[in-house]
Enzyme design. Structure first.
Site, PDB file in Angstrom:
ATOM      1  N   HIS A  33       0.814  -1.226   0.000  1.00  0.00           N
ATOM      2  CA  HIS A  33       0.000   0.000   0.000  1.00  0.00           C
ATOM      3  C   HIS A  33       0.845   1.274   0.000  1.00  0.00           C
ATOM      4  O   HIS A  33       0.320   2.363  -0.244  1.00  0.00           O
ATOM      5  CB  HIS A  33      -0.919   0.045   1.226  1.00  0.00           C
ATOM      6  N   ASP A  44      -3.063 -10.499  -2.001  1.00  0.00           N
ATOM      7  CA  ASP A  44      -3.596  -9.927  -0.758  1.00  0.00           C
ATOM      8  C   ASP A  44      -5.046  -9.489  -1.012  1.00  0.00           C
ATOM      9  O   ASP A  44      -5.395  -9.104  -2.133  1.00  0.00           O
ATOM     10  CB  ASP A  44      -2.740  -8.721  -0.360  1.00  0.00           C
ATOM     11  N   HIS A  91      -6.555  -6.939  -0.184  1.00  0.00           N
ATOM     12  CA  HIS A  91      -6.674  -5.502  -0.453  1.00  0.00           C
ATOM     13  C   HIS A  91      -5.919  -5.139  -1.735  1.00  0.00           C
ATOM     14  O   HIS A  91      -4.996  -5.844  -2.136  1.00  0.00           O
ATOM     15  CB  HIS A  91      -6.129  -4.704   0.741  1.00  0.00           C
ATOM     16  N   ASP A  96      -4.998 -12.442   3.886  1.00  0.00           N
ATOM     17  CA  ASP A  96      -6.234 -11.855   4.421  1.00  0.00           C
ATOM     18  C   ASP A  96      -7.438 -12.090   3.513  1.00  0.00           C
ATOM     19  O   ASP A  96      -8.525 -11.600   3.785  1.00  0.00           O
ATOM     20  CB  ASP A  96      -6.058 -10.359   4.731  1.00  0.00           C
TER      21      ASP A  96
HETATM   22 ZN    ZN Z   1      -4.257  -6.810   2.964  1.00  0.00          ZN
END
Ligand code: ZN
Length: 367
Positions: free
Chosen positions: A140, A177, A179, A265
């Site tokens: 991120h 991931d 996200h 996740d």
């Molecule tokens: Zn994540």
């Protein structure tokens, strides 16, 4: 040929302060407790490799701290200097939900440097592939700010190192991931030599990021592919996304090196995602990416740890990945798999297939 493994006890010493999940206490009513991104998932992942004795089959790769020049290939001087200064004082915040304590600058250098060390070991053929169990995570982080628990963009920095210092031309990143891998996407958004692919839960984090329409720009147009799976996506959707989008895109692109920003996740037990992946899903994705790497780039594959917040379940997803990377079966069954398989939601459903079909059209345009 073997599998390399990067780890350092210091990764577990990065302090994310107290929070309610990720929300810092502001004096209100969300009771502060342990931050979701804490050391425990990573510690348990490594511990399970120990007790299953899979660790005996791994080649330990010693991490080093990334140099300032390596960090500055991606990050701005102002951002780097601020993190260094705040870390030397009392800690601070990288930007958006990225709290850190004293000393985290050096640990973040070791995290980026650990991913670089794994990359070098793979490029040197010291190992066939490698997993860097690093912390803090990286996907991120953007050039001028930390986001989503990430300080420095570990995979972006390692990919830039491979290209600038090791003569690698075409690099692909496949982020699983839950996200969106916004930082890696931004790092190479106008670059046709780096294909960035992210499979994630549609519009989870960051907000309004990772849509199908984000395809790269300028020379890089078409070299960024997002697969925003609807909430509830499980094994069938993940495998279909790989078979119909990721693998065809890789085959057309022909990378010389593949990175996986590897978050767990997307698992059914994760508090920060709403997907239904299980250890068998991560096992299947590892098999598929290894086959692609074998066919396209002599097996060169580097995984770098990202998210995953179920302390109980991340280790079993991680073990499945490590079994596939090494080709060694630990003989230890995932004890959660039976109750998970009794749930509904593992098939590929039409509303998921619609999204995957659009992404597959984008993959068919990669050259
Ligand atoms: Zn994540």
């Amino acid at each position: 040929m073997t599998t390399g493994f990067v780890f350092h006890e210091r990764y577990l010493w990065h302090d994310t302060r107290s929070a309610a999940l990720w929300m810092p206490w502001d004096g209100g009513y969300a009771q502060p407790g342990e931050h979701a991104e804490n050391a425990e998932t990573k510690r348990r992942f490594r511990n399970l490799l120990d007790v299953t004795e899979l660790m005996d089959h791994l080649v330990s790769i010693k991490p080093r701290m990334a140099t300032e020049d390596e960090i500055l290939r991606f990050h701005t001087r102002d951002y780097h200097d601020r993190i260094k200064r705040e870390s030397a004082e009392n800690g601070g915040n990288g930007g958006e939900t990225t709290p850190f304590g004293p000393g985290s600058y050096e640990i973040a250098l070791l995290s980026a440097g650990g991913t670089i060390a794994a990359t070098d070991a793979v490029l040197d053929r010291a190992v066939r592939n490698a997993y860097a169990l690093v912390r803090p995570p990286g996907h991120h982080a953007e050039a001028d700010r930390g986001r989503g628990f990430c300080l420095f963009g570990n995979v972006a920095i390692a990919a830039m190192h491979a290209r600038a210092a090791r003569g690698v031309g075409r690099v692909a990143t496949v982020d699983w991931d839950v996200h969106h891998g916004n930082g890696t996407q931004k790092a190479f958004y106008d670059n046709a030599d780096v294909l960035t692919i992210s499979i994630h839960q549609d519009n989870n984090y960051p907000a309004y990021s990772g849509g199908l329409e984000e395809r790269g720009e300028g020379k890089g147009e078409g070299y960024n592919i997002n697969i925003p799976l609807p909430p509830g996506a499980g094994h069938g959707a993940y495998v279909a996304a790989f078979e119909r989008v990721v693998l065809p895109a890789l085959e057309r692109f022909k990378p010389e090196l593949i990175f996986v920003p590897s978050g767990f996740d997307g698992s059914v037990y994760d508090p920060l995602g709403r997907q239904m992946a299980h250890s068998g899903t991560y096992r299947a994705m590892t098999q598929l990416i290894m086959q692609a790497a074998q066919t396209l780039c002599d097996g060169r594959l580097v995984l770098s740890h990202e998210g995953g917040y179920s302390a109980a379940y991340v280790p079993f997803c991680g073990l499945a990945v490590m079994e596939e990377l090494t080709g060694v079966a630990s003989g230890v069954e995932d004890p959660f798999l039976r109750p998970i398989m009794a749930m509904t939601g593992h098939d590929l459903y039409p509303h998921q297939e619609t999204i995957i079909a659009v992404a597959a059209e984008l993959a068919a345009q990669v050259s």
